[in-house]
Design a protein around this motif. Structure first.
Motif, PDB file in Angstrom:
ATOM      1  N   ALA A  23     -52.646  -5.796  40.650  1.00 43.99           N
ATOM      2  CA  ALA A  23     -52.544  -6.285  39.277  1.00 43.99           C
ATOM      3  C   ALA A  23     -53.919  -6.313  38.618  1.00 43.99           C
ATOM      4  N   SER A  24     -54.925  -6.755  39.366  1.00 46.14           N
ATOM      5  CA  SER A  24     -56.291  -6.789  38.841  1.00 46.14           C
ATOM      6  C   SER A  24     -56.774  -5.377  38.511  1.00 46.14           C
ATOM      7  N   PHE A  25     -56.520  -4.446  39.417  1.00 53.87           N
ATOM      8  CA  PHE A  25     -56.919  -3.050  39.190  1.00 53.87           C
ATOM      9  C   PHE A  25     -56.258  -2.512  37.923  1.00 53.87           C
ATOM     10  N   ASP A  26     -54.973  -2.819  37.734  1.00 60.13           N
ATOM     11  CA  ASP A  26     -54.254  -2.348  36.546  1.00 60.13           C
ATOM     12  C   ASP A  26     -54.828  -2.957  35.271  1.00 60.13           C
ATOM     13  N   ASP A  27     -55.157  -4.249  35.317  1.00 59.97           N
ATOM     14  CA  ASP A  27     -55.738  -4.909  34.138  1.00 59.97           C
ATOM     15  C   ASP A  27     -57.071  -4.272  33.759  1.00 59.97           C
ATOM     16  N   PHE A  28     -57.913  -4.068  34.754  1.00 54.38           N
ATOM     17  CA  PHE A  28     -59.212  -3.447  34.489  1.00 54.38           C
ATOM     18  C   PHE A  28     -59.039  -1.999  34.026  1.00 54.38           C
ATOM     19  N   SER A  29     -58.036  -1.314  34.557  1.00 53.85           N
ATOM     20  CA  SER A  29     -57.778   0.076  34.150  1.00 53.85           C
ATOM     21  C   SER A  29     -57.423   0.161  32.673  1.00 53.85           C
ATOM     22  N   ILE A  30     -56.573  -0.769  32.217  1.00 57.92           N
ATOM     23  CA  ILE A  30     -56.200  -0.795  30.800  1.00 57.92           C
ATOM     24  C   ILE A  30     -57.435  -1.036  29.943  1.00 57.92           C
ATOM     25  N   LEU A  31     -58.278  -1.960  30.394  1.00 56.79           N
ATOM     26  CA  LEU A  31     -59.500  -2.275  29.643  1.00 56.79           C
ATOM     27  C   LEU A  31     -60.384  -1.047  29.476  1.00 56.79           C
ATOM     28  N   VAL A  32     -60.702  -0.367  30.589  1.00 57.81           N
ATOM     29  CA  VAL A  32     -61.649   0.760  30.502  1.00 57.81           C
ATOM     30  C   VAL A  32     -61.022   1.961  29.793  1.00 57.81           C
ATOM     31  N   ARG A  33     -59.692   2.078  29.849  1.00 55.44           N
ATOM     32  CA  ARG A  33     -59.041   3.185  29.160  1.00 55.44           C
ATOM     33  C   ARG A  33     -58.964   2.947  27.651  1.00 55.44           C
ATOM     34  N   LYS A  34     -58.568   1.742  27.259  1.00 54.15           N
ATOM     35  CA  LYS A  34     -58.408   1.442  25.842  1.00 54.15           C
ATOM     36  C   LYS A  34     -59.727   1.107  25.150  1.00 54.15           C
ATOM     37  N   TYR A  35     -60.624   0.490  25.904  1.00 58.10           N
ATOM     38  CA  TYR A  35     -61.878   0.021  25.304  1.00 58.10           C
ATOM     39  C   TYR A  35     -63.064   0.468  26.155  1.00 58.10           C
ATOM     40  N   PRO A  36     -63.303   1.769  26.238  1.00 57.76           N
ATOM     41  CA  PRO A  36     -64.377   2.279  27.105  1.00 57.76           C
ATOM     42  C   PRO A  36     -65.760   1.782  26.724  1.00 57.76           C
ATOM     43  N   ASN A  37     -65.945   1.400  25.466  1.00 55.72           N
ATOM     44  CA  ASN A  37     -67.256   0.936  25.009  1.00 55.72           C
ATOM     45  C   ASN A  37     -67.377  -0.586  24.989  1.00 55.72           C
ATOM     46  N   SER A  38     -66.373  -1.259  25.498  1.00 50.21           N
ATOM     47  CA  SER A  38     -66.426  -2.719  25.546  1.00 50.21           C
ATOM     48  C   SER A  38     -67.570  -3.170  26.454  1.00 50.21           C
ATOM     49  N   LYS A  39     -68.161  -4.309  26.136  1.00 46.65           N
ATOM     50  CA  LYS A  39     -69.249  -4.829  26.966  1.00 46.65           C
ATOM     51  C   LYS A  39     -68.755  -5.293  28.334  1.00 46.65           C
ATOM     52  N   TYR A  40     -67.439  -5.388  28.481  1.00 45.82           N
ATOM     53  CA  TYR A  40     -66.868  -5.801  29.772  1.00 45.82           C
ATOM     54  C   TYR A  40     -66.487  -4.606  30.651  1.00 45.82           C
ATOM     55  N   SER A  41     -66.499  -3.407  30.107  1.00 46.03           N
ATOM     56  CA  SER A  41     -65.995  -2.239  30.825  1.00 46.03           C
ATOM     57  C   SER A  41     -66.844  -1.847  32.020  1.00 46.03           C
ATOM     58  N   ALA A  42     -68.151  -1.971  31.894  1.00 46.91           N
ATOM     59  CA  ALA A  42     -69.023  -1.584  33.011  1.00 46.91           C
ATOM     60  C   ALA A  42     -68.743  -2.440  34.245  1.00 46.91           C
ATOM     61  N   ASP A  43     -68.630  -3.743  34.049  1.00 39.61           N
ATOM     62  CA  ASP A  43     -68.321  -4.622  35.174  1.00 39.61           C
ATOM     63  C   ASP A  43     -66.924  -4.341  35.713  1.00 39.61           C
ATOM     64  N   ALA A  44     -65.994  -4.061  34.810  1.00 37.28           N
ATOM     65  CA  ALA A  44     -64.624  -3.757  35.231  1.00 37.28           C
ATOM     66  C   ALA A  44     -64.590  -2.508  36.119  1.00 37.28           C
ATOM     67  N   ARG A  45     -65.380  -1.492  35.771  1.00 37.78           N
ATOM     68  CA  ARG A  45     -65.415  -0.265  36.584  1.00 37.78           C
ATOM     69  C   ARG A  45     -65.936  -0.554  37.989  1.00 37.78           C
TER      70      ARG A  45
END
Length: 261
Positions: A144-166
């Motif tokens: 579930a965590s992997f899926d949540d982070f996947s949605i984040l980096v896919r929809k918002y690749p430039n978000s300030k949270y995306s690097a940590d999510a990756r």
């Protein structure tokens, strides 16, 4: 007697009136504005009093359900629940906000928070002091965590949270692959070679470039050989030898006797 009775009645009324004015029974927030609720909630949050922060956020939403303060409260109460060790409430609050405000500028944070909540799921008080192998925990929350982070980096690749999510996704992917290896080894110990080989094959097909790949190839080679499927065993062994020529299992698998010979 009448005067005495009247005095007694007045005394009782006075006592009752006095009780009704006990400070604990007075709603101190009765006349608060939305900004006052928000500032007090924010103050409690910054001080680590998450229970009090949640109470103020809930009162703010109940009394002032519309406007910027209510929206911000919906964002921050999810975090307060998370810090207060109420993961189910945190996830529910995050999901509700995402559903109601899919284009809000902070919606990327809610996906990130969901990922964090699931990332830390299962870490109880004991595990904070006694190290536990995360690859052996129930993988449901990790997926579930992997899926949540996947949605984040896919929809918002430039978000300030995306690097940590990756980075967390890489960690989770390795853990999920290692969990499959634990299961495959469990089957090997019980001579369930078909199940072990299938589980290892799943790792090879779905978790490329993880630390579990050489372990999966080794299990496949051993399981196929024990089932008498020499061609499949040789194929897995060949891939293992080509990519991991120093793997310690190579000599062991090659030395295994072929069943029926």
């Amino acid at each position: 007697m009448r005067i005495t009775g009247l005095l007694l009645l007045l005394a009782l009324l006075g006592a009752t009136s006095g009780c009704s004015l006990i400070p604990d029974q007075i709603d101190q927030t009765e006349n608060w504005s939305a900004s006052k609720f928000y500032s007090e909630a924010k103050k409690s949050l910054s001080e680590g009093d998450f229970e009090e922060a949640i109470r103020y956020y809930e009162l703010l939403e109940a009394r002032f359900p519309f406007g910027k303060y209510a929206q911000q409260a919906q964002v921050e109460i999810a975090y307060a629940y998370y810090k207060y060790d109420e993961p189910a409430s945190a996830l529910a609050a995050a999901d509700r906000f995402i559903k109601l405000h899919p284009r809000h500028p902070h919606v990327d944070y809610l996906y990130y928070l969901k990922g964090l909540v699931n990332f830390n799921a299962g870490k109880d008080l004991i595990s904070k002091y006694i190290p536990q192998d995360p690859t052996q925990r129930d993988p449901g929350a990790a997926r579930a965590s992997f899926d949540d982070f996947s949605i984040l980096v896919r929809k918002y690749p430039n978000s300030k949270y995306s690097a940590d999510a990756r980075q967390r996704m890489l960690f989770l992917r390795n853990n999920l692959a290692e969990y499959e290896i634990h299961v495959a080894n469990y089957y090997m110990l019980r001579d369930a070679y078909i199940a072990a080989a299938n589980r290892a094959k799943y790792v090879v097909e779905n978790y490329q470039k993880t630390t579990a790949i050489p372990k999966a190839l080794s299990i496949m080679a051993r399981a196929y050989k024990l089932m008498g499927l020499q061609d499949l065993s040789d194929g897995a062994l060949r891939v293992l030898k080509l990519n991991y020529p120093e793997h310690p299992e190579l000599a062991v698998i090659e030395a295994m006797p072929v069943p029926g010979k």
